[in-house]
Design an enzyme around this catalytic site. Structure first.
Site, PDB file in Angstrom:
ATOM      1  N   ARG A 148      18.660 104.533  70.971  1.00 10.49           N
ATOM      2  CA  ARG A 148      17.779 105.243  71.657  1.00 10.49           C
ATOM      3  C   ARG A 148      17.888 104.968  73.172  1.00 10.49           C
ATOM      4  NH1 ARG A 148      14.691 103.600  66.945  1.00 10.49           N
ATOM      5  NH2 ARG A 148      13.916 105.490  65.589  1.00 10.49           N
ATOM      6  N   LYS A 172      11.953 101.031  67.161  1.00  6.09           N
ATOM      7  CA  LYS A 172      10.287 101.454  67.321  1.00  6.09           C
ATOM      8  C   LYS A 172       9.483 100.599  66.797  1.00  6.09           C
ATOM      9  CE  LYS A 172      10.714 106.472  68.359  1.00  6.09           C
ATOM     10  NZ  LYS A 172      10.315 107.706  67.754  1.00  6.09           N
ATOM     11  N   HIS A 244      19.528 111.095  74.779  1.00  7.62           N
ATOM     12  CA  HIS A 244      19.184 111.390  73.221  1.00  7.62           C
ATOM     13  C   HIS A 244      20.341 112.388  72.786  1.00  7.62           C
ATOM     14  CE1 HIS A 244      16.277 109.931  70.780  1.00  7.62           C
ATOM     15  NE2 HIS A 244      16.055 111.153  70.051  1.00  7.62           N
ATOM     16  N   ARG A 247      23.174 110.151  70.847  1.00  5.09           N
ATOM     17  CA  ARG A 247      22.364 109.864  69.683  1.00  5.09           C
ATOM     18  C   ARG A 247      22.505 110.978  68.642  1.00  5.09           C
ATOM     19  NH1 ARG A 247      18.828 106.134  67.266  1.00  5.09           N
ATOM     20  NH2 ARG A 247      17.060 106.983  66.298  1.00  5.09           N
ATOM     21  N   HIS A 270      15.746 105.302  61.382  1.00  4.96           N
ATOM     22  CA  HIS A 270      14.683 106.068  61.144  1.00  4.96           C
ATOM     23  C   HIS A 270      14.125 105.468  59.963  1.00  4.96           C
ATOM     24  CE1 HIS A 270      16.923 109.873  62.864  1.00  4.96           C
ATOM     25  NE2 HIS A 270      16.479 109.176  63.582  1.00  4.96           N
ATOM     26  N   TYR A 279      20.184 116.301  60.881  1.00  7.16           N
ATOM     27  CA  TYR A 279      21.457 116.282  61.161  1.00  7.16           C
ATOM     28  C   TYR A 279      22.520 116.905  60.004  1.00  7.16           C
ATOM     29  CZ  TYR A 279      20.067 112.801  64.717  1.00  7.16           C
ATOM     30  OH  TYR A 279      19.489 112.539  65.692  1.00  7.16           O
TER      31      TYR A 279
END
Length: 303
Positions: A148, A172, A244, A247, A270, A279
């Site tokens: 990210r 995150k 992004h 990514r 994730h 994806y």
């Protein structure tokens, strides 16, 4: 309770109890500021006294100004979280947004770049300039590690474990993960460190930051967006390209070449596998090739 004190308490709740990143906290507060502006225009100075009819008027007013279903859904999500917090804190008995439905958002597949498009973007970078060497390394790292943009700008020298071919990434909620890094990406990071970064006057508290601006300070997220956008425009790429995008391209190329979803999930950081499943999109020709190759009826016709 006034708006300022409510926001301060809510922000502490998001940080300490929810463990959300600073960027996510800011997104919540930006959404709530829209409500505060609307409320102050209607002389509503206490968020604890707002009723469901007022909230319906606000959401309707926002929807008229903003056509994006995604923006409306995000706003409603932020509002529900805020009033839920006030309930938890016994500041209110109800959540005035509870019955307001978010607009339906269809699955939007992310834009991706082919390897040749990424090489084309990199080829436009002027390597005769120190910033060019840095910018190439930034794009190589985004694509090579699937980071990210916030993870990239916060990447530290102490996070690089090149002998083990791993980097440590703070994602995150300040969650750490180890991401494999190829010898190819290591090569360009090393070139940048030895030929550009080592000659800079580095600002205090930035000595451990990997990617620096010309003044020796930490790069901003906005600067990474500009670097990527400019390079893509020079390369003549018509897609909407952001940090992004690299990514997404990282995840897509891994999946197409046989990587399993669990591994990709761990590399991307994730929390849920369902996020990674986006994806799994494949074009029609790939689907046709797969069924012709593996389904017994198709194989029988070929024999």
């Amino acid at each position: 309770m006034d708006w300022n004190s409510a926001f301060i308490d809510f922000n502490e709740y998001l940080l300490l109890e929810k463990g959300l990143s600073q960027n996510t906290q800011l997104a919540y507060i930006r959404d709530l500021n829209k409500l505060r502006i609307f409320a102050e225009l209607h002389n509503e100075s206490n968020p604890c006294l707002i009723d469901k009819f007022f909230m319906q008027d606000f959401v309707y007013d926002f929807a008229k100004k903003t056509k994006s279903d995604k923006s409306q859904a995000r706003l409603i999500s932020s509002l529900k979280a805020f009033f839920n917090f006030l309930q938890i804190e016994d500041r209110r008995e109800d959540n005035p947004v509870e019955l307001i439905e978010s607009p339906k958002i269809g699955l939007r597949l992310p834009d991706t770049l082919s390897h040749s498009e990424i090489e084309k973007i990199i080829s436009t970078i002027d390597l005769s300039m120190p910033e060019g060497t840095r910018n190439r390394t930034i794009i190589e790292t985004l694509y090579g590690c699937g980071l990210r943009v916030s993870e990239l700008v916060n990447l530290k020298l102490s996070d690089l474990f090149f002998e083990e071919n791993f980097i440590r990434v703070i994602g995150k909620g300040d969650k750490q993960r180890l991401v494999p890094i190829s010898d190819w990406t290591i090569k360009y990071i090393t070139i940048y460190k030895e030929t550009v970064r080592s000659h800079q006057n580095i600002k205090p508290k930035n000595e451990d930051i990997l990617f620096l601006n010309r003044r020796g300070g930490k790069l901003t997220r906005e600067m990474i967006f500009i670097i990527v956008k400019d390079a893509a425009e020079r390369a003549g790429i018509c897609k909407k390209v952001s940090p992004h995008t690299f990514r997404h391209s990282f995840a897509t190329v891994l999946l197409k070449n046989g990587a399993d979803l669990r591994s990709i999930q761990q590399m991307l950081g994730h929390e849920s596998i369902t996020t990674t499943e986006i994806y799994t999109h494949l074009d029609k020709q790939q689907l046709r090739d797969a069924i012709e190759k593996y389904h017994p009826f198709y194989r029988k016709n070929l024999e």
